[in-house]
Motif scaffolding. Structure first.
Motif, PDB file in Angstrom:
ATOM      1  N   ILE A  72      57.714  45.374  77.913  1.00  0.00           N
ATOM      2  CA  ILE A  72      57.661  45.126  76.240  1.00  0.00           C
ATOM      3  C   ILE A  72      57.092  43.536  75.456  1.00  0.00           C
ATOM      4  CG2 ILE A  72      58.099  45.529  73.564  1.00  0.00           C
ATOM      5  CD1 ILE A  72      59.715  47.780  75.224  1.00  0.00           C
ATOM      6  N   VAL A  73      58.032  42.377  76.051  1.00  0.00           N
ATOM      7  CA  VAL A  73      57.474  41.018  75.808  1.00  0.00           C
ATOM      8  C   VAL A  73      56.012  40.528  76.578  1.00  0.00           C
ATOM      9  CG1 VAL A  73      58.044  38.435  75.760  1.00  0.00           C
ATOM     10  CG2 VAL A  73      59.643  40.808  75.624  1.00  0.00           C
ATOM     11  N   PHE A  74      55.668  41.299  77.907  1.00  0.00           N
ATOM     12  CA  PHE A  74      54.553  41.045  77.845  1.00  0.00           C
ATOM     13  C   PHE A  74      53.566  41.833  77.923  1.00  0.00           C
ATOM     14  CE2 PHE A  74      51.586  42.455  81.198  1.00  0.00           C
ATOM     15  CZ  PHE A  74      51.237  41.091  81.401  1.00  0.00           C
ATOM     16  N   LEU A  75      53.390  42.903  77.240  1.00  0.00           N
ATOM     17  CA  LEU A  75      52.096  43.333  76.693  1.00  0.00           C
ATOM     18  C   LEU A  75      51.880  42.932  75.397  1.00  0.00           C
ATOM     19  CD1 LEU A  75      49.969  45.627  77.382  1.00  0.00           C
ATOM     20  CD2 LEU A  75      51.292  47.245  76.956  1.00  0.00           C
ATOM     21  N   ASN A 108      52.847  51.936  81.104  1.00  0.00           N
ATOM     22  CA  ASN A 108      52.634  51.007  82.582  1.00  0.00           C
ATOM     23  C   ASN A 108      50.954  50.404  82.619  1.00  0.00           C
ATOM     24  OD1 ASN A 108      55.159  51.126  83.837  1.00  0.00           O
ATOM     25  ND2 ASN A 108      55.484  53.042  83.777  1.00  0.00           N
ATOM     26  N   LEU A 109      50.798  52.131  81.911  1.00  0.00           N
ATOM     27  CA  LEU A 109      49.272  51.698  81.486  1.00  0.00           C
ATOM     28  C   LEU A 109      48.749  50.193  81.131  1.00  0.00           C
ATOM     29  CD1 LEU A 109      46.249  52.751  82.587  1.00  0.00           C
ATOM     30  CD2 LEU A 109      46.658  53.830  79.636  1.00  0.00           C
ATOM     31  N   GLY A 110      49.013  49.873  79.883  1.00  0.00           N
ATOM     32  CA  GLY A 110      48.897  48.898  79.155  1.00  0.00           C
ATOM     33  C   GLY A 110      48.646  48.138  80.423  1.00  0.00           C
ATOM     34  N   CYS A 111      50.352  48.092  80.727  1.00  0.00           N
ATOM     35  CA  CYS A 111      50.302  45.957  81.611  1.00  0.00           C
ATOM     36  C   CYS A 111      49.740  46.131  82.912  1.00  0.00           C
ATOM     37  CB  CYS A 111      51.489  46.126  82.387  1.00  0.00           C
ATOM     38  SG  CYS A 111      53.131  46.281  80.949  1.00  0.00           S
ATOM     39  N   TYR A 112      49.206  47.372  83.549  1.00  0.00           N
ATOM     40  CA  TYR A 112      48.579  47.305  84.177  1.00  0.00           C
ATOM     41  C   TYR A 112      46.819  47.597  83.695  1.00  0.00           C
ATOM     42  CZ  TYR A 112      44.514  49.430  86.938  1.00  0.00           C
ATOM     43  OH  TYR A 112      42.616  50.057  87.696  1.00  0.00           O
ATOM     44  N   MET A 113      46.627  47.288  83.291  1.00  0.00           N
ATOM     45  CA  MET A 113      45.108  46.663  81.986  1.00  0.00           C
ATOM     46  C   MET A 113      45.020  45.090  81.652  1.00  0.00           C
ATOM     47  SD  MET A 113      43.870  50.445  80.500  1.00  0.00           S
ATOM     48  CE  MET A 113      42.788  49.463  79.917  1.00  0.00           C
ATOM     49  N   ALA A 114      45.663  44.844  81.120  1.00  0.00           N
ATOM     50  CA  ALA A 114      46.402  43.774  80.765  1.00  0.00           C
ATOM     51  C   ALA A 114      45.692  42.770  82.617  1.00  0.00           C
ATOM     52  CB  ALA A 114      47.997  43.939  80.116  1.00  0.00           C
ATOM     53  N   HIS A 153      51.986  40.281  91.916  1.00  0.00           N
ATOM     54  CA  HIS A 153      52.703  40.986  92.828  1.00  0.00           C
ATOM     55  C   HIS A 153      52.766  42.015  91.362  1.00  0.00           C
ATOM     56  CE1 HIS A 153      54.476  37.701  95.271  1.00  0.00           C
ATOM     57  NE2 HIS A 153      54.081  38.997  95.944  1.00  0.00           N
ATOM     58  N   ALA A 154      52.979  42.348  90.566  1.00  0.00           N
ATOM     59  CA  ALA A 154      53.158  43.234  89.177  1.00  0.00           C
ATOM     60  C   ALA A 154      51.433  43.745  88.795  1.00  0.00           C
ATOM     61  CB  ALA A 154      53.113  42.127  87.624  1.00  0.00           C
ATOM     62  N   TYR A 155      50.337  43.274  89.780  1.00  0.00           N
ATOM     63  CA  TYR A 155      49.225  44.076  89.687  1.00  0.00           C
ATOM     64  C   TYR A 155      49.841  45.498  90.523  1.00  0.00           C
ATOM     65  CZ  TYR A 155      45.219  46.003  90.258  1.00  0.00           C
ATOM     66  OH  TYR A 155      43.839  46.677  90.717  1.00  0.00           O
ATOM     67  N   ASN A 156      50.329  45.162  91.582  1.00  0.00           N
ATOM     68  CA  ASN A 156      50.090  45.694  92.810  1.00  0.00           C
ATOM     69  C   ASN A 156      51.244  47.173  92.613  1.00  0.00           C
ATOM     70  OD1 ASN A 156      48.912  44.210  94.429  1.00  0.00           O
ATOM     71  ND2 ASN A 156      50.035  43.221  95.762  1.00  0.00           N
ATOM     72  N   ASP A 157      52.968  46.017  91.463  1.00  0.00           N
ATOM     73  CA  ASP A 157      53.424  47.294  91.231  1.00  0.00           C
ATOM     74  C   ASP A 157      52.155  48.130  89.880  1.00  0.00           C
ATOM     75  OD1 ASP A 157      55.906  47.491  91.933  1.00  0.00           O
ATOM     76  OD2 ASP A 157      56.661  46.450  90.155  1.00  0.00           O
ATOM     77  N   PHE A 158      51.879  48.442  89.691  1.00  0.00           N
ATOM     78  CA  PHE A 158      51.468  48.733  88.235  1.00  0.00           C
ATOM     79  C   PHE A 158      50.520  49.390  88.806  1.00  0.00           C
ATOM     80  CE2 PHE A 158      53.128  45.679  85.761  1.00  0.00           C
ATOM     81  CZ  PHE A 158      54.156  47.173  84.782  1.00  0.00           C
ATOM     82  N   VAL A 159      49.362  49.497  89.383  1.00  0.00           N
ATOM     83  CA  VAL A 159      48.518  50.209  90.278  1.00  0.00           C
ATOM     84  C   VAL A 159      49.253  51.468  90.940  1.00  0.00           C
ATOM     85  CG1 VAL A 159      47.537  48.863  92.343  1.00  0.00           C
ATOM     86  CG2 VAL A 159      45.716  49.359  90.788  1.00  0.00           C
ATOM     87  N   THR A 160      49.682  51.028  91.636  1.00  0.00           N
ATOM     88  CA  THR A 160      49.978  52.255  92.727  1.00  0.00           C
ATOM     89  C   THR A 160      51.056  53.754  91.457  1.00  0.00           C
ATOM     90  OG1 THR A 160      52.039  51.143  93.403  1.00  0.00           O
ATOM     91  CG2 THR A 160      49.814  50.936  94.791  1.00  0.00           C
ATOM     92  N   MET A 161      51.582  52.955  90.213  1.00  0.00           N
ATOM     93  CA  MET A 161      52.899  53.405  89.766  1.00  0.00           C
ATOM     94  C   MET A 161      51.785  54.613  88.858  1.00  0.00           C
ATOM     95  SD  MET A 161      54.972  51.391  86.305  1.00  0.00           S
ATOM     96  CE  MET A 161      55.754  50.296  87.787  1.00  0.00           C
TER      97      MET A 161
END
Ligand code: GDP
Ligand code: FE
Ligand code: FE
Ligand code: FE
Length: 188
Positions: A123-126, A151-157, A178-186
Motif C-alpha cells: 500500500i505504501v509503495f503504490l 497486486n495489479l497496481g504494484c505489478y504495473m508500477a 524480486h518484487a516484479y518477479n513476485d507480482f508477474v506470476t501472482m
C-alpha cells in the motif's frame, strides 16, 4: 501515534512540496487500506514517515549505511536515491521509538519493493507511486489498475519503473526485480 502527530513530526524535515506529497501519500494509502482491509493506523504512520530521510545529504545517508545498523551495504553500489527509505526507517526507530516491523519495513522498501511484500508495504509503495500529484508517463494506467487490484497496481508500477530505468541505462536494484518477479506470476 496519530496521523496528525506523525505529520507534524515529519514536516520540519521536508521541503513544502515534499510535505504536500507526503500528505497525499497518506490520503491515498488510507483509501487503499479501506479497499484492501489493511490496518489503517499502521499504514498512516508508515506513509507519513516514508520520505523522512529524503533531504539528508548523501554523505550522512552513506554514514548511516556504513555504521553497524544492519542496513544492506550493497545499497552503496546503487543510486543514492535508494538510500532514504532504509535510512529513514532506521532513524525513525531511533528517534520516535517506532518499533513495529510492519511500519519499518514499509518505509524501508517503499522505493524498491521486494519479494513477499506485506499488505502495508504494498500500500505504501503504490500510494507513493499513484498519489494525485504524480505526473510521470503511464501513471494514469497504474492508478486505474490500483483501484481494481492492489497486486495489479504494484505489478504495473514495478514494470513501469524497470522499463523507465532501463530506457535511461540505469542499474536496477535486485529487490526491484524480486518484487516484479513476485507480482508477474501472482493472481492479479
Ligand atoms: P519519492 O521519494 O517520493 O520521490 O519516490 P521513491 O522513493 O519511490 O523513488 C525515488 C526514485 O528512485 C525514483 O526516481 C525511482 O525511479 C527510482 N528508483 C526506484 N527503483 C529503483 C531501482 O531499482 N534502481 C534505481 N537506480 N532507481 C530506482
Ligand atoms: Fe521516497
Ligand atoms: Fe515509490
Ligand atoms: Fe515519496
Amino acid at each position: 501515534m496519530e496521523r496528525s502527530e506523525a505529520l507534524a513530526k515529519v514536516k520540519p524535515h521536508l521541503k513544502q512540496e515534499r510535505y504536500e506529497h507526503t500528505v497525499r501519500v497518506v490520503d491515498t494509502a488510507v483509501k487503499l487500506s479501506e479497499l484492501n482491509g489493511a490496518e489503517k493506523e499502521k499504514v498512516e504512520i508508515a506513509a507519513a514517515f516514508h520520505d523522512y530521510a529524503k533531504y539528508r545529504d548523501k554523505e550522512e545517508l552513506e554514514r548511516w549505511i556504513l555504521k553497524e545498523t544492519g542496513l544492506s551495504k550493497d545499497l552503496l553500489q546503487y543510486h543514492h536515491e535508494l538510500w532514504h527509505g532504509p535510512v529513514g526507517a532506521y532513524i525513525v526507530k531511533l528517534e520516535y521509538n517506532i518499533t513495529d516491523k510492519e511500519i519499518l519495513n514499509a518505509i524501508t522498501f517503499h522505493t524498491t519493493g521486494r519479494k513477499n511484500m506485506s499488505l502495508t508495504e504494498k500500500i505504501v509503495f503504490l500510494a507513493d507511486y499513484i498519489e494525485p500529484g504524480r505526473k510521470f508517463p503511464g501513471v494514469e494506467e497504474v492508478r486505474d489498475a490500483a483501484w481494481k487490484s492492489l497486486n495489479l497496481g504494484c505489478y504495473m508500477a514495478l514494470k513501469n519503473t524497470i522499463q523507465f530505468l532501463m530506457s535511461k541505462k540505469q542499474p536496477i536494484y535486485p529487490d526491484t526485480f524480486h518484487a516484479y518477479n513476485d507480482f508477474v506470476t501472482m493472481e492479479k
